[in-house]
Design an enzyme around this catalytic site. Structure first.
Site, short mmCIF file in Angstrom:
data_model
loop_
_atom_site.label_atom_id
_atom_site.label_comp_id
_atom_site.label_asym_id
_atom_site.label_seq_id
_atom_site.Cartn_x
_atom_site.Cartn_y
_atom_site.Cartn_z
N GLY A 94 -33.98 16.92 6.21
CA GLY A 94 -33.53 17.80 7.28
C GLY A 94 -32.88 19.07 6.76
O GLY A 94 -33.03 20.14 7.35
N ARG A 122 -39.57 15.61 13.70
CA ARG A 122 -38.14 15.92 13.77
C ARG A 122 -37.92 17.26 14.48
O ARG A 122 -38.66 18.22 14.25
CB ARG A 122 -37.51 15.93 12.37
CG ARG A 122 -37.63 14.61 11.66
CD ARG A 122 -36.81 14.56 10.38
NE ARG A 122 -35.38 14.51 10.68
CZ ARG A 122 -34.44 14.38 9.73
NH1 ARG A 122 -34.79 14.31 8.46
NH2 ARG A 122 -33.17 14.34 10.06
N SER A 168 -28.63 18.01 16.63
CA SER A 168 -28.27 18.02 15.20
C SER A 168 -27.32 19.16 14.90
O SER A 168 -27.58 20.32 15.26
CB SER A 168 -29.52 18.17 14.34
OG SER A 168 -29.17 18.28 12.98
N GLN A 170 -27.12 20.35 12.08
CA GLN A 170 -27.82 21.18 11.10
C GLN A 170 -28.37 22.45 11.71
O GLN A 170 -28.56 23.45 11.01
CB GLN A 170 -28.95 20.38 10.44
CG GLN A 170 -28.47 19.30 9.51
CD GLN A 170 -29.60 18.50 8.89
OE1 GLN A 170 -30.76 18.63 9.28
NE2 GLN A 170 -29.28 17.65 7.94
N SER A 197 -21.79 15.06 14.58
CA SER A 197 -21.54 15.24 13.14
C SER A 197 -20.62 16.41 12.84
O SER A 197 -20.90 17.24 11.97
CB SER A 197 -22.86 15.39 12.38
OG SER A 197 -23.72 14.31 12.64
N GLU A 311 -24.55 9.11 10.21
CA GLU A 311 -25.20 8.69 8.96
C GLU A 311 -24.67 7.34 8.47
O GLU A 311 -25.32 6.66 7.68
CB GLU A 311 -25.01 9.74 7.88
CG GLU A 311 -23.57 9.93 7.44
CD GLU A 311 -23.33 11.28 6.78
OE1 GLU A 311 -23.04 11.29 5.58
OE2 GLU A 311 -23.46 12.32 7.46
N ARG A 342 -33.30 5.55 14.41
CA ARG A 342 -32.47 4.54 13.75
C ARG A 342 -31.96 3.47 14.71
O ARG A 342 -31.78 2.33 14.30
CB ARG A 342 -31.30 5.22 13.01
CG ARG A 342 -31.72 5.88 11.71
CD ARG A 342 -30.57 6.55 10.99
NE ARG A 342 -31.00 7.02 9.68
CZ ARG A 342 -30.31 7.88 8.93
NH1 ARG A 342 -29.16 8.38 9.39
NH2 ARG A 342 -30.77 8.25 7.74
#
Length: 428
Positions: A94, A122, A168, A170, A197, A311, A342
């Site tokens: 990622g 993704r 995300s 990110q 996150s 994570e 997940r």
């Protein structure tokens, strides 16, 4: 079917000390910033893994020089405006598929991005649409996923962009990391459900400030990066605390004692939350100058919001499946878009071993149940492999598919794990 690995089962409490390789998140952020810095720099104790080597190759293809021959990686930044076409293999990383496109927009040429088959599922649209809004030319054929091409013009206008980063963190980090190199800097404004996150966003802001970049994150869900130079800084990468998760969890699961050498006293890594989680589950946790020591006791379930630490979910779920009371792990809808879904994967594999697991839209419920050996699929996901290995410590006969997928962030994991669990190495 992928090759099966017989996860070692401990004959008693797991005891030992482990040295964990460097953080993937910190290594790849350091490489990106070094590639756009105002001079050469060194990334000491860089993690050597599939994800970080993909990042090094990606940045090299854009014109930076990344010397990975030693433990300390030396980076000479790319020359902006230099004509160069590139092909970028993102693998399943990622950080590569999201952090590198904003850098590629600074290069005078076309950069074609692609990756592993699952990488094409993704989510990428938020980053690609944001780059277009900031003045970059991006062609993804309308898919919002890999493959796509960034056609750089040697500079990016920058400015303010609004996006939904609820899938995300990110998406935000990608724009912040390159933002100082844009003509107007960048203002990223998140609109939507909470960004998951948060520790990774804190990490991004922290590494930018270490390099003299002006970042204002005082307003909730808004990040302002001022235009200006990114100072070349030599850095030493911390151990990857999320990769430490199965090792310290093994102590908690077996009434053992494990020391993780070099655990930092201050860190932005999400893995540092393991100290609180393991304490709540019944372990004793001590942090001192040598590192983090975890001593297991009665293992209890817990109710835990994991939005900021997704994570850790596979290992925490595996540990919860071994506990003597129920657990509820929540805030995890976003990890359906990680290396695999997940939540679905954990439900399927824990159930296969006899676990009593309920899959919710945003998490898992787990009830105590006797577990038995079986094949444990990993779906090319390193964190799933960690979960399977942990279960095998207590449950004989767990056969983990494709344990080699751990090389994504921890080459040599299986050997280090076996050394700790079997007691064949004092320092795994």
């Amino acid at each position: 079917m992928s090759e099966l690995w017989s996860a070692p089962t401990s004959r008693g409490p797991v005891r030992g000390r482990v040295t964990i390789p460097g953080s993937k998140s910190l290594t790849n952020r350091a490489l990106v910033l070094a590639a756009i810095a105002d001079g050469p720099s060194v990334v000491r104790r860089a993690l050597r893994s599939r994800d970080t080597e993909l990042m090094a190759r990606a940045l090299s293809s854009l014109g930076a020089t990344v010397d990975t021959t030693g433990d300390d990686w030396r980076v000479t930044p790319l020359v902006r405006g230099e004509r160069r076409d590139a092909e970028v293999d993102c693998g399943l990383a990622g950080t590569v598929m999201r952090f590198v496109p904003p850098v590629a927009a600074l290069v005078n040429g076309s950069a074609a991005f692609d990756g592993d088959p699952h990488a094409r599922t993704r989510p990428m649209a938020a980053v690609l649409d944001a780059l277009r809004a900031l003045g970059a030319d991006v062609d993804d054929g309308g898919s919002g996923t890999l493959p796509f091409t960034v056609r750089g013009a040697g500079r990016v206008r920058g400015g303010e962009v609004v996006l939904d980063a609820s899938a995300s963190s990110q998406f935000v980090s990608a724009l912040l990391l390159a933002g100082a190199a844009y003509d107007e800097g960048v203002v990223v404004r998140h609109v939507g459900p909470p960004v998951p996150s948060q520790p990774h966003l804190d990490m991004t802001v922290d590494v930018l400030r270490e390099r003299g970049v002006e970042v204002d994150d005082s307003e909730p869900d808004v990040w302002r990066v001022a235009p200006g130079p990114v100072r070349a800084v030599d850095v030493t990468v911390e151990p990857d605390l999320s990769n430490a998760a199965p090792f310290v969890a093994a102590a908690a699961a077996t009434r053992g004692e494990v020391l993780v050498v070099g655990w930092p006293a201050r860190t932005t890594q999400a893995g540092d939350r393991l100290r609180d989680i393991l304490t709540r589950m019944g372990a004793e946790v001590r942090l001192d100058d040598e590192g983090l020591t975890v001593r297991g006791g009665d293992l209890h379930g817990l109710d835990l919001d994991m939005r900021d630490i997704g994570e850790l979910a596979p290992v925490v779920a595996a540990l919860a499946a071994l506990a003597d009371s129920p657990s509820r792990l929540r805030g995890l809808a976003h990890i359906r878009g990680h290396e695999t879904d997940r939540l679905a994967a954990l439900h399927r594999e824990l159930t296969r071993l006899g676990g009593r697991v309920t899959e919710h839209a945003d998490g898992l419920g787990l009830e105590p149940a006797p577990l038995h050996g079986a094949r444990f699929a990993t779906y090319a996901d390193h964190r799933m492999a960690h979960a399977g290995a942990l279960l095998g410590v207590v449950v004989p006969g767990v056969e983990v598919e494709d344990v080699a997928t751990t090389a994504k962030t921890f080459p040599g994991f299986a050997e280090a794990w076996s050394a700790l669990v079997t007691g064949s190495g004092a320092d795994a």
